[in-house]
Design a protein around this motif. Structure first.
Motif, short mmCIF file in Angstrom:
data_model
loop_
_atom_site.label_atom_id
_atom_site.label_comp_id
_atom_site.label_asym_id
_atom_site.label_seq_id
_atom_site.Cartn_x
_atom_site.Cartn_y
_atom_site.Cartn_z
N TYR A 137 26.13 44.36 54.33
CA TYR A 137 27.15 43.32 54.46
C TYR A 137 28.54 43.92 54.68
N ASP A 138 29.40 43.12 55.26
CA ASP A 138 30.79 43.51 55.52
C ASP A 138 31.67 42.85 54.45
N PRO A 139 32.29 43.65 53.56
CA PRO A 139 33.04 43.05 52.45
C PRO A 139 34.48 42.67 52.81
N TYR A 140 34.92 42.95 54.04
CA TYR A 140 36.33 42.74 54.39
C TYR A 140 36.56 41.34 54.94
N THR A 141 37.59 40.68 54.40
CA THR A 141 38.01 39.38 54.92
C THR A 141 38.95 39.61 56.10
N ALA A 142 39.23 38.53 56.83
CA ALA A 142 40.14 38.62 57.98
C ALA A 142 41.54 39.06 57.53
N GLU A 143 41.97 38.57 56.37
CA GLU A 143 43.29 38.94 55.85
C GLU A 143 43.33 40.43 55.49
N MET A 144 42.27 40.92 54.84
CA MET A 144 42.20 42.34 54.52
C MET A 144 42.29 43.20 55.79
N ARG A 145 41.55 42.78 56.81
CA ARG A 145 41.52 43.55 58.06
C ARG A 145 42.88 43.56 58.74
N ALA A 146 43.56 42.46 58.71
CA ALA A 146 44.89 42.40 59.33
C ALA A 146 45.84 43.37 58.65
N ASN A 147 45.79 43.40 57.32
CA ASN A 147 46.67 44.29 56.56
C ASN A 147 46.31 45.76 56.80
N SER B 84 31.28 40.84 45.87
CA SER B 84 31.54 39.41 46.05
C SER B 84 32.41 38.83 44.95
N GLY B 85 32.61 39.59 43.86
CA GLY B 85 33.44 39.12 42.76
C GLY B 85 34.91 39.46 42.95
N LYS B 86 35.64 39.51 41.85
CA LYS B 86 37.09 39.74 41.94
C LYS B 86 37.45 41.23 42.05
N ASP B 87 36.51 42.11 41.69
CA ASP B 87 36.82 43.54 41.66
C ASP B 87 37.24 44.06 43.04
N ASN C 277 32.36 52.39 45.83
CA ASN C 277 31.00 52.75 45.42
C ASN C 277 31.03 53.80 44.31
N ARG C 278 31.94 54.77 44.43
CA ARG C 278 32.00 55.81 43.40
C ARG C 278 32.40 55.23 42.05
N GLN C 279 33.40 54.35 42.08
CA GLN C 279 33.90 53.79 40.83
C GLN C 279 32.91 52.82 40.19
N TYR C 280 32.23 52.02 41.01
CA TYR C 280 31.39 50.95 40.48
C TYR C 280 29.90 51.16 40.71
N PRO D 191 38.47 42.50 45.95
CA PRO D 191 39.79 42.10 46.47
C PRO D 191 40.94 42.78 45.75
N VAL D 192 40.83 42.91 44.42
CA VAL D 192 41.88 43.58 43.64
C VAL D 192 41.96 45.06 44.03
N PHE D 193 40.81 45.68 44.21
CA PHE D 193 40.76 47.09 44.58
C PHE D 193 41.43 47.32 45.93
N VAL D 194 41.10 46.50 46.92
CA VAL D 194 41.67 46.67 48.26
C VAL D 194 43.17 46.43 48.26
N LYS D 195 43.62 45.40 47.57
CA LYS D 195 45.05 45.09 47.53
C LYS D 195 45.84 46.25 46.94
N LYS D 196 45.27 46.90 45.94
CA LYS D 196 45.96 48.00 45.26
C LYS D 196 45.87 49.30 46.05
#
Length: 371
Positions: free
Chosen positions: A334-344, A253-256, A236-239, A258-263
């Motif tokens: 809304y909840d922005p986390y996918t199941a894969e994100m939550r597992a990690n 909902s875009g690509k920002d 939220n601060r960044q965007y 998922p990329v942010f969480v992975k990093k």
């Protein structure tokens, strides 16, 4: 844009409800308007009422409005009502607001009022006025440069700015930063412009977790927050336009996102691990615990910072703990986390929890511990 200390890495970093005041007013002028007083609850009458509430008056046909008006005019932050009398004061060791009673103990209608309770001879109904408690507003740099540098370290989005606000209220000393954030400086964080190595501030904000930077500090307060909340706060601060905005739904909902969480999710874990590994003396504070019991945790932090505790300042701090950096507007549901994100992320939480327990430190709070 914020520049990390010493390196070239950038980060796009139950009210009483009626009508609100329509413009800013001084303490003297801010007479009670509906919405301008906060209900604090029912409390047992203090042993020494005169010392706890230095101003009182019998008010004919007493009401919440009349009592809050009187205490506002007298420039007190608390208005306490009995069935016929209004008492005005500040939170002190004689009356801390820490021991709230069941509201039913204060069930006694105010005179001429059908819906307002006024307490009785044994229990007070208490409201907080909009008068600013100035007992903790004075701030200064340290009069003698500190020989030991203390970090206030956290992963971004973990409440570092809010914690600095609390520390400044509780100690009366400016906090510093490894960055210069103009928005924070304008809001009153004067230590933003100070050289973080000067020893003039009580502690120094940093998000850095390199071994070199960690070992530049003699001790540290390590602030840890639920990664699910911290990641969203930093996104939220960044965007979303800084400390008090929200990112648009399209960003999530875009690509920002998922990329942010992975990093950044792995950084949340490595940040804590590195400070625990390389920090010389680390005092761990969980953001969630601080929110639940700000008084006792700030008291421990003040002692860790090497200062004497002023209970009046701490009680004053409690009444002004929110500061100027609560996000405005409607919070997305809304909840922005996918199941894969939550597992990690859950695996990262377990790793951090293990590191804390190995050092006999407070484990991660129950609310975000993986089940």
């Amino acid at each position: 844009m914020l520049l990390l200390c010493g390196i070239g890495l950038f980060l796009t970093t139950g009210q009483y409800t009626r009508l609100e005041p329509v413009h800013a007013l001084s303490n003297k002028d801010l007479l009670f308007k509906e919405g301008s007083a906060t209900f604090k609850g029912c409390f047992k009458r203090p042993d020494n009422v005169t010392l706890a509430f230095p101003v009182d008056a019998v008010i004919e046909n007493i009401s919440v409005d009349k009592c809050v008006n009187m205490c506002t005019e007298k420039e007190f932050t608390l208005a306490a009502l009995t069935w016929e009398k209004c008492h005005c004061g500040f939170p002190t060791s004689l009356f801390t607001l820490h021991e709230r009673e069941d509201d039913e103990r204060c069930w006694l209608r105010c005179a001429e009022e059908d819906f307002e309770n006024c307490g009785n001879n044994d229990y007070f109904i208490v409201y907080q006025t909009q008068v600013q408690d100035n007992r903790c507003m004075d701030r200064r740099f340290l009069p003698i440069h500190a020989e030991h540098l203390i970090a206030l370290a956290s992963f971004p989005g973990s409440g570092n700015t809010w914690t600095r606000h609390l520390i400044e209220l509780a100690t009366g000393v400016y906090t510093g930063s490894c960055y210069f954030d103009k928005a924070l400086y304008i809001k009153g964080f004067i230590g933003e412009k100070d050289d973080w190595r000067s020893g003039e501030t009580i502690c120094v904000k940093t998000h850095e977790n390199s071994r070199t930077m960690i070992q530049a500090f003699d001790s540290s307060i390590l602030l840890i927050r639920n990664p699910y909340k911290a990641l969203m706060s930093e996104f939220n601060r960044q965007y979303g336009g800084g400390h008090i905005g929200f990112a648009a739904e399209a960003r999530w909902s875009g690509k920002d996102w998922p990329v942010f969480v992975k990093k950044n999710a792995p950084w949340w874990a490595s940040h804590t691990q590195d400070w625990l590994k390389y920090g010389k003396k680390v005092h761990v504070v969980h953001y969630e615990d601080l929110k639940r019991d700000v008084f006792s945790h700030l008291k421990k932090m003040v002692l860790f910072l090497g200062l004497e505790v002023s209970e009046d300042r701490l009680l004053c701090m409690e009444g002004q703990k929110d500061g100027n950096f609560k996000r405005s507007g409607e919070k997305p549901e809304y909840d922005p986390y996918t199941a894969e994100m939550r597992a990690n992320i859950d695996e990262l939480i377990k790793t951090v929890d293990t590191e804390l327990k190995k050092r006999n430190l407070t484990a991660v709070p129950e609310e975000y511990r993986p089940r």
